[in-house]
Design an enzyme around this catalytic site. Structure first.
Site: not given
Length: 523
Positions: A208, A214, A267-268, A353, A384, A493
């Site tokens: 965005k 990253e 973003g999410r 978040e 399991h 950050k």
């Protein structure tokens, strides 16, 4: 309306009544028991289950009685949930710390369905959607690229990656292979690049801000790989595209095609925007529009259904009940469908978040807990791994079971056994097992929610994600949070920038003793 001006949930009469009711009915020797509740009420399942668009929900195995539900609905009224919901859907500035609306529902509105106050914004969203779908169809039709590498992180990665896993059976044949790279750890990018040919590869950079550390590190490395393996500077624009709200920064990087989306799309919540390009490439325009339509159907349900029959609102209120009155610290997500294996990670970001905050929208410290830890694994694998703790551990952990009535594969026997296991685990958590041998004793009375889709397809998948978006909005609204900012992400950050300088320059000035010692070991 301002979230900060609404009543604090813990100052409402309903909150105090819920606390008193919990002490009276759910604590002590004669506390509420699910087994007894079903024995005494033949209509419990009927009263506590409902059909929403594409999703049927059974809430009857939760530690909830009629009085608690009535009080939760009173809490919603006293916290002005419906008017705040209307403000969000109407495009008001609900993200008060960043001065933005939350426009993701607008991305899913078909022509003619947008609120009157958002007509201009909706026209821009439709232009952006048309541009994205046109690019997706062009990439498929040209046949120039055999591979598309989508580079993003967080919501720019989790949403598209999950969508392609979930909708693999709906991918149109003949299109390019889609790869995802998110981790700054170069192992992920190196593995993706190993089998690719630069001349046949399109890189899509999804950020965005076009400043995500990253994503930019991976993008720079992908660009270097392209140039070192026969690609030319003059070809960069054709092989690098960007999905961003900052196209000028993307073009400075060298991206040719730039698709944009509004600042008001977090973003999410961005799968529905240009960030969904890899999904549109794989599914085609019709498939992507079906995804949007399913989400919009859930938006309309959330907007119009009365709260007592409103599934996202009820789930959000149930989350408040579980977190603040039962004091359950986590919730397990158990999707019994291989295509939903990354759904726990997606919901983890969406909820933790959005609502993992210690102050309300006015900046006041909370006097109660907010978001639980959200975690999980696909069934039946989880049985399991961690179901032992769910059945016999010292903590009570609510479980969300998510299943589809139909399977897309034709292998005999598998789906019936999968459904049987989901039903059995939900029942076993509730029923338990009495045994004098403590190792074989299961206390039971452990809560779960059951979400049922007819099948996993674009529309039902879109509805499932929108359901959870509005669920998280509901609990955040009750807690008085701004569910649309994420300042906690920024602190790490800033520290990373300082520490990187120390690592590269060989000093530890200004660092604490632990960080300085670790830097020395790493140099």
């Amino acid at each position: 309306m301002s979230l900060a001006s609404r009543p604090r949930c813990d100052a409402t009469p309903a909150w105090a009544a819920l606390a008193a009711h919990h002490r009276q009915r759910f604590d002590g020797a004669d506390a509420f028991d699910l087994r007894r509740a079903f024995a005494e009420d033949a209509r419990r399942f009927e009263r506590l289950s409902l059909q929403a668009p594409h999703v049927f929900a059974d809430l009857s195995k939760n530690l909830l009685d009629e009085r608690a539900l009535a009080l939760l609905l009173q809490l919603a009224a006293q916290c002005q949930l419906e008017s705040y919901r209307d403000a969000m859907l109407g495009g008001q500035t609900v993200n008060n710390t960043e001065g933005r609306p939350a426009l993701h529902p607008l991305l899913r509105c078909p022509p003619g369905a947008a609120p009157a106050a958002l007509q201009a914004e909706h026209r821009e969203c439709m232009k952006q959607l048309d541009a994205m779908l046109a690019l997706a169809e062009s990439i498929r039709a040209q046949g120039r690229f055999t591979d598309v590498v989508h580079i993003g992180i967080g919501g720019s990665d989790l949403g598209p990656r999950l969508a392609l896993q979930a909708l693999q059976d709906h991918v149109r044949p003949g299109g390019p292979r889609i790869h995802f790279v998110a981790n700054m750890d170069g192992h992920e990018l190196a593995a993706a690049l190993a089998a690719l040919q630069p001349a046949r590869t399109l890189f899509v950079i999804a950020s965005k801000s076009f400043g995500t550390a990253e994503t930019l590190q991976n993008a720079r490395s992908a660009r270097a790989w392209f140039l070192q393996n026969g690609g030319q500077e003059s070809d960069l624009a054709a092989h690098f595209a960007a999905l961003t709200a900052r196209p000028e920064a993307a073009r400075a990087f060298g991206a040719g095609q730039c698709l944009t989306f509004a600042d008001g799309v977090g973003g999410r919540y961005s799968l529905w925007s240009a960030i969904g390009l890899p999904v549109a490439i794989a599914l085609g325009a019709a498939g992507f529009k079906a995804l949007l339509a399913g989400a919009h159907a859930m938006d309309r349900h959330f907007a119009s259904a009365p709260l007592h029959a409103n599934l996202p609102a009820l789930l959000g209120l149930l989350d408040v009940w579980n977190r603040n009155f039962h004091r359950f610290a986590s919730r397990c997500i158990a999707p019994y469908h291989h295509g939903l294996r990354r759904l726990p990670a997606y919901l983890q970001q969406l909820e933790m978040e959005s609502n993992g905050k210690r102050v309300d929208a006015a900046g006041r410290p909370l006097a109660f807990d907010s978001a639980p830890v959200v975690w999980g694994e696909a069934g039946s694998n989880g049985q399991h791994a961690f179901f032992q703790m769910l059945h016999q551990g010292t903590q009570v952990i609510p479980v969300d079971f998510i299943v589809t009535r139909e399977a897309a594969h034709e292998l005999p026997g598998h789906h019936a056994k999968l459904l049987t296991n989901a039903l059995a685990q939900s029942r076993a958590l509730m029923m338990g097992q009495a045994d004098e041998d403590g190792h074989r004793h299961f206390p039971g009375n452990r809560p779960s929610t059951f979400l049922l889709l007819e099948r996993l397809e674009p529309a039902s998948f879109g509805a499932l994600l929108a359901l959870h978006e509005h669920r998280v909005f509901t609990s955040g609204a009750i807690w008085g949070l701004n569910s649309f900012d994420q300042w906690g992400v920024e602190l790490g950050k800033r520290h990373a920038g300082d520490i990187e300088a120390c690592l590269l320059q060989g000093h530890a000035q200004g660092m604490d003793a632990s960080t300085a010692g670790l830097l020395a070991r790493l140099r």
